[in-house]
Design an enzyme around this catalytic site. Structure first.
Site, PDB file in Angstrom:
ATOM      1  N   THR A 129      28.696  46.470  45.711  1.00 47.53           N
ATOM      2  CA  THR A 129      29.307  45.335  46.415  1.00 47.53           C
ATOM      3  C   THR A 129      30.417  45.779  47.371  1.00 47.53           C
ATOM      4  O   THR A 129      30.474  45.345  48.518  1.00 47.53           O
ATOM      5  CB  THR A 129      29.896  44.347  45.375  1.00 47.53           C
ATOM      6  N   ASN A 178      29.320  43.208  53.888  1.00 48.84           N
ATOM      7  CA  ASN A 178      28.411  44.218  53.334  1.00 48.84           C
ATOM      8  C   ASN A 178      26.933  43.957  53.674  1.00 48.84           C
ATOM      9  O   ASN A 178      26.046  44.353  52.933  1.00 48.84           O
ATOM     10  CB  ASN A 178      28.652  44.363  51.823  1.00 48.84           C
ATOM     11  N   LYS A 211      23.177  38.979  56.077  1.00 44.00           N
ATOM     12  CA  LYS A 211      24.399  38.231  56.355  1.00 44.00           C
ATOM     13  C   LYS A 211      24.745  38.344  57.846  1.00 44.00           C
ATOM     14  O   LYS A 211      24.217  39.201  58.565  1.00 44.00           O
ATOM     15  CB  LYS A 211      25.523  38.776  55.474  1.00 44.00           C
ATOM     16  N   GLU A 260      18.646  31.183  43.090  1.00 44.85           N
ATOM     17  CA  GLU A 260      18.879  31.380  44.531  1.00 44.85           C
ATOM     18  C   GLU A 260      17.601  31.140  45.348  1.00 44.85           C
ATOM     19  O   GLU A 260      17.656  30.539  46.423  1.00 44.85           O
ATOM     20  CB  GLU A 260      19.406  32.795  44.778  1.00 44.85           C
ATOM     21  N   PHE A 291      39.113  35.151  47.328  1.00 41.56           N
ATOM     22  CA  PHE A 291      38.406  35.424  48.574  1.00 41.56           C
ATOM     23  C   PHE A 291      37.350  34.371  48.904  1.00 41.56           C
ATOM     24  O   PHE A 291      36.673  34.471  49.933  1.00 41.56           O
ATOM     25  CB  PHE A 291      37.754  36.822  48.539  1.00 41.56           C
ATOM     26  N   ARG A 309      18.841  45.568  44.804  1.00 45.23           N
ATOM     27  CA  ARG A 309      20.233  45.998  44.623  1.00 45.23           C
ATOM     28  C   ARG A 309      20.398  47.467  45.002  1.00 45.23           C
ATOM     29  O   ARG A 309      21.437  47.871  45.540  1.00 45.23           O
ATOM     30  CB  ARG A 309      20.683  45.788  43.172  1.00 45.23           C
ATOM     31  N   HIS A 343      22.831  40.239  51.172  1.00 45.51           N
ATOM     32  CA  HIS A 343      22.897  39.741  49.796  1.00 45.51           C
ATOM     33  C   HIS A 343      21.610  40.142  49.096  1.00 45.51           C
ATOM     34  O   HIS A 343      20.529  40.083  49.695  1.00 45.51           O
ATOM     35  CB  HIS A 343      23.020  38.215  49.788  1.00 45.51           C
ATOM     36  N   ARG A 353      24.888  49.202  52.364  1.00 46.87           N
ATOM     37  CA  ARG A 353      26.319  48.894  52.327  1.00 46.87           C
ATOM     38  C   ARG A 353      27.164  50.154  52.482  1.00 46.87           C
ATOM     39  O   ARG A 353      28.229  50.134  53.102  1.00 46.87           O
ATOM     40  CB  ARG A 353      26.653  48.161  51.024  1.00 46.87           C
ATOM     41  N   TYR A 368      27.334  30.472  46.375  1.00 48.11           N
ATOM     42  CA  TYR A 368      28.410  31.288  45.793  1.00 48.11           C
ATOM     43  C   TYR A 368      29.232  30.533  44.761  1.00 48.11           C
ATOM     44  O   TYR A 368      30.388  30.877  44.525  1.00 48.11           O
ATOM     45  CB  TYR A 368      29.310  31.821  46.908  1.00 48.11           C
TER      46      TYR A 368
HETATM   47  N1  UDP Z   1      33.320  39.780  47.857  1.00 54.41           N
HETATM   48  C1  UDP Z   1      34.528  40.074  48.462  1.00 54.41           C
HETATM   49  N2  UDP Z   1      35.527  40.634  47.706  1.00 54.41           N
HETATM   50  C2  UDP Z   1      35.365  40.916  46.385  1.00 54.41           C
HETATM   51  C3  UDP Z   1      34.135  40.620  45.773  1.00 54.41           C
HETATM   52  C4  UDP Z   1      33.121  40.055  46.529  1.00 54.41           C
HETATM   53  O1  UDP Z   1      34.706  39.848  49.659  1.00 54.41           O
HETATM   54  O2  UDP Z   1      36.317  41.430  45.750  1.00 54.41           O
HETATM   55  C5  UDP Z   1      32.247  39.156  48.652  1.00 54.41           C
HETATM   56  C6  UDP Z   1      31.206  40.179  49.135  1.00 54.41           C
HETATM   57  O3  UDP Z   1      30.766  39.793  50.441  1.00 54.41           O
HETATM   58  C7  UDP Z   1      30.113  40.024  48.103  1.00 54.41           C
HETATM   59  C8  UDP Z   1      30.155  38.527  47.837  1.00 54.41           C
HETATM   60  O4  UDP Z   1      31.551  38.213  47.862  1.00 54.41           O
HETATM   61  O5  UDP Z   1      28.859  40.475  48.586  1.00 54.41           O
HETATM   62  C9  UDP Z   1      29.565  38.096  46.504  1.00 54.41           C
HETATM   63  O6  UDP Z   1      30.205  38.793  45.462  1.00 54.41           O
HETATM   64  P1  UDP Z   1      29.376  39.403  44.246  1.00 54.41           P
HETATM   65  O7  UDP Z   1      30.376  39.876  43.240  1.00 54.41           O
HETATM   66  O8  UDP Z   1      28.342  38.428  43.802  1.00 54.41           O
HETATM   67  O9  UDP Z   1      28.700  40.709  44.901  1.00 54.41           O
HETATM   68  P2  UDP Z   1      27.182  40.999  45.326  1.00 54.41           P
HETATM   69  O10 UDP Z   1      26.283  40.338  44.301  1.00 54.41           O
HETATM   70  O11 UDP Z   1      26.997  40.459  46.722  1.00 54.41           O
HETATM   71  O12 UDP Z   1      27.064  42.504  45.295  1.00 54.41           O
HETATM   72 MG    MG Z   2      26.280  38.469  43.469  1.00 57.38          MG
END
Ligand code: UDP
Ligand code: MG
Length: 152
Positions: free
Chosen positions: A100, A125, A11, A139, A59, A94, A128, A111, A51
Protein backbone atom coordinates in the site's frame (compact mmCIF):
# COMPACT_ATOMS: atom_id res chain seq x y z
CA UNK A 1 -6.38 -23.53 -5.67
CA UNK A 2 -9.52 -21.48 -5.71
CA UNK A 3 -10.81 -19.60 -8.73
CA UNK A 4 -11.56 -16.09 -7.51
CA UNK A 5 -12.60 -12.71 -8.87
CA UNK A 6 -10.95 -9.45 -7.86
CA UNK A 7 -11.62 -5.78 -8.46
CA UNK A 8 -8.84 -3.67 -9.97
CA UNK A 9 -9.21 0.10 -10.30
CA UNK A 10 -6.79 2.29 -12.21
CA UNK A 11 -6.82 5.30 -9.93
CA UNK A 12 -6.65 8.87 -11.30
CA UNK A 13 -2.86 9.13 -10.88
CA UNK A 14 -2.59 5.98 -13.00
CA UNK A 15 -4.72 7.32 -15.85
CA UNK A 16 -3.13 10.80 -15.56
CA UNK A 17 0.38 9.32 -15.87
CA UNK A 18 -0.66 7.03 -18.76
CA UNK A 19 -0.02 3.81 -16.85
CA UNK A 20 -3.27 2.09 -17.84
CA UNK A 21 -1.69 -0.15 -20.47
CA UNK A 22 1.22 -1.08 -18.23
CA UNK A 23 -1.12 -2.22 -15.44
CA UNK A 24 -3.21 -4.27 -17.86
CA UNK A 25 -0.05 -5.80 -19.32
CA UNK A 26 1.19 -6.87 -15.86
CA UNK A 27 -2.20 -8.37 -15.05
CA UNK A 28 -2.15 -10.23 -18.38
CA UNK A 29 1.31 -11.55 -17.53
CA UNK A 30 0.02 -12.79 -14.17
CA UNK A 31 -2.29 -15.14 -16.07
CA UNK A 32 -5.58 -13.64 -14.93
CA UNK A 33 -8.52 -13.12 -17.28
CA UNK A 34 -10.30 -9.78 -17.57
CA UNK A 35 -14.04 -10.41 -17.19
CA UNK A 36 -15.31 -6.83 -16.96
CA UNK A 37 -14.07 -3.31 -17.70
CA UNK A 38 -15.52 0.19 -17.89
CA UNK A 39 -14.66 3.84 -17.35
CA UNK A 40 -16.55 5.13 -14.33
CA UNK A 41 -17.30 8.69 -13.23
CA UNK A 42 -16.86 8.16 -9.49
CA UNK A 43 -19.57 9.83 -7.43
CA UNK A 44 -18.91 10.93 -3.88
CA UNK A 45 -21.37 8.23 -2.78
CA UNK A 46 -19.53 5.46 -4.64
CA UNK A 47 -16.15 6.66 -3.34
CA UNK A 48 -17.39 6.72 0.26
CA UNK A 49 -19.03 3.31 -0.07
CA UNK A 50 -15.93 1.77 -1.64
CA UNK A 51 -13.70 3.06 1.18
CA UNK A 52 -16.25 2.87 4.01
CA UNK A 53 -13.98 0.70 6.20
CA UNK A 54 -11.54 3.66 6.26
CA UNK A 55 -14.10 6.37 7.03
CA UNK A 56 -12.62 7.12 10.47
CA UNK A 57 -9.05 7.49 9.20
CA UNK A 58 -7.48 10.96 9.14
CA UNK A 59 -6.63 10.58 5.45
CA UNK A 60 -10.22 9.69 4.46
CA UNK A 61 -11.27 13.15 3.14
CA UNK A 62 -8.20 13.32 0.90
CA UNK A 63 -8.67 9.70 -0.15
CA UNK A 64 -12.16 10.55 -1.43
CA UNK A 65 -10.76 13.55 -3.35
CA UNK A 66 -7.95 11.40 -4.73
CA UNK A 67 -10.12 8.51 -5.98
CA UNK A 68 -12.50 11.05 -7.58
CA UNK A 69 -9.64 12.57 -9.60
CA UNK A 70 -9.76 15.93 -7.86
CA UNK A 71 -5.98 15.98 -7.38
CA UNK A 72 -5.36 15.26 -11.05
CA UNK A 73 -7.72 17.70 -12.76
CA UNK A 74 -10.28 15.11 -13.86
CA UNK A 75 -13.58 16.97 -13.76
CA UNK A 76 -15.20 13.75 -15.06
CA UNK A 77 -13.93 11.80 -12.00
CA UNK A 78 -12.53 9.08 -14.23
CA UNK A 79 -11.42 5.68 -12.97
CA UNK A 80 -11.03 2.49 -15.01
CA UNK A 81 -12.78 -0.33 -13.16
CA UNK A 82 -11.90 -3.90 -14.09
CA UNK A 83 -12.80 -7.33 -12.79
CA UNK A 84 -10.32 -10.20 -13.18
CA UNK A 85 -10.86 -13.90 -12.69
CA UNK A 86 -8.46 -16.78 -12.13
CA UNK A 87 -6.77 -19.01 -9.60
CA UNK A 88 -5.71 -16.95 -6.59
CA UNK A 89 -6.82 -13.81 -8.42
CA UNK A 90 -6.89 -11.73 -5.24
CA UNK A 91 -3.30 -12.50 -4.21
CA UNK A 92 -2.10 -12.13 -7.81
CA UNK A 93 -3.73 -8.70 -8.10
CA UNK A 94 -2.12 -7.63 -4.83
CA UNK A 95 1.27 -8.94 -6.00
CA UNK A 96 1.08 -6.92 -9.22
CA UNK A 97 0.14 -3.83 -7.17
CA UNK A 98 2.72 -4.11 -4.38
CA UNK A 99 2.46 -2.79 -0.83
CA UNK A 100 0.00 0.00 0.00
CA UNK A 101 2.73 2.44 1.00
CA UNK A 102 4.79 3.14 -2.16
CA UNK A 103 7.93 3.53 -0.02
CA UNK A 104 7.50 -0.05 1.17
CA UNK A 105 6.42 -1.55 -2.14
CA UNK A 106 9.00 -3.79 -3.81
CA UNK A 107 10.80 -2.44 -6.85
CA UNK A 108 9.16 -3.94 -9.91
CA UNK A 109 5.66 -3.77 -8.51
CA UNK A 110 3.45 -1.06 -9.97
CA UNK A 111 3.33 0.84 -6.69
CA UNK A 112 7.06 0.35 -6.07
CA UNK A 113 7.89 1.78 -9.49
CA UNK A 114 5.29 4.52 -9.84
CA UNK A 115 3.61 5.27 -6.50
CA UNK A 116 4.39 8.35 -4.46
CA UNK A 117 3.49 10.02 -1.18
CA UNK A 118 2.32 13.61 -1.59
CA UNK A 119 3.51 16.39 0.70
CA UNK A 120 0.04 16.21 2.31
CA UNK A 121 0.74 12.56 3.14
CA UNK A 122 -1.65 10.96 0.67
CA UNK A 123 -0.47 7.66 -0.81
CA UNK A 124 -0.94 7.89 -4.57
CA UNK A 125 -0.41 4.31 -5.58
CA UNK A 126 -1.80 3.99 -9.12
CA UNK A 127 -4.25 1.15 -8.63
CA UNK A 128 -6.66 -0.53 -6.26
CA UNK A 129 -6.71 -4.31 -5.88
CA UNK A 130 -9.19 -6.10 -3.58
CA UNK A 131 -7.51 -7.31 -0.42
CA UNK A 132 -9.50 -10.44 0.48
CA UNK A 133 -12.44 -12.52 -0.66
CA UNK A 134 -15.09 -10.62 1.31
CA UNK A 135 -13.82 -7.29 -0.03
CA UNK A 136 -13.59 -8.65 -3.58
CA UNK A 137 -17.21 -9.84 -3.59
CA UNK A 138 -18.47 -6.61 -2.01
CA UNK A 139 -16.42 -4.36 -4.30
CA UNK A 140 -17.27 -6.16 -7.55
CA UNK A 141 -20.99 -5.94 -6.77
CA UNK A 142 -20.54 -2.24 -5.93
CA UNK A 143 -18.79 -1.34 -9.21
CA UNK A 144 -20.42 -3.81 -11.65
CA UNK A 145 -23.91 -5.05 -12.45
CA UNK A 146 -24.04 -8.84 -12.87
CA UNK A 147 -24.70 -8.55 -16.63
CA UNK A 148 -21.52 -6.45 -17.08
CA UNK A 149 -19.33 -9.43 -16.16
CA UNK A 150 -18.49 -12.40 -18.33
CA UNK A 151 -19.83 -15.59 -16.85
CA UNK A 152 -17.36 -18.20 -15.58
N1 UDP B 1 -3.99 5.34 2.16
C1 UDP B 1 -3.30 6.48 2.49
N2 UDP B 1 -2.58 6.51 3.67
C2 UDP B 1 -2.53 5.43 4.50
C3 UDP B 1 -3.24 4.27 4.16
C4 UDP B 1 -3.96 4.24 2.97
O1 UDP B 1 -3.31 7.47 1.75
O2 UDP B 1 -1.86 5.52 5.56
C5 UDP B 1 -4.78 5.31 0.91
C6 UDP B 1 -4.03 4.62 -0.24
O3 UDP B 1 -4.35 5.29 -1.46
C7 UDP B 1 -4.61 3.22 -0.20
C8 UDP B 1 -6.06 3.51 0.17
O4 UDP B 1 -5.97 4.58 1.11
O5 UDP B 1 -4.47 2.55 -1.44
C9 UDP B 1 -6.81 2.34 0.79
O6 UDP B 1 -6.10 1.89 1.92
P1 UDP B 1 -5.91 0.33 2.20
O7 UDP B 1 -5.32 0.21 3.57
O8 UDP B 1 -7.18 -0.39 1.93
O9 UDP B 1 -4.77 -0.08 1.14
P2 UDP B 1 -4.86 -0.92 -0.22
O10 UDP B 1 -5.87 -2.03 0.00
O11 UDP B 1 -5.24 0.04 -1.32
O12 UDP B 1 -3.46 -1.46 -0.41
MG1 MG C 1 -7.76 -2.04 0.78
Amino acid sequence: MAVEQTLILIKPDGTHRKLTGLVIDRLDASGLDMVGAKMVSVSEKLAREHYKALSEKPFFPNLIKYIRGEFHGFKDHRVLAMAYRGENAIAKGRAVAGATNPEHASPGTIRGSFGRITTAGQFENVLHASSDEADAVREISLWFKPDELLKG
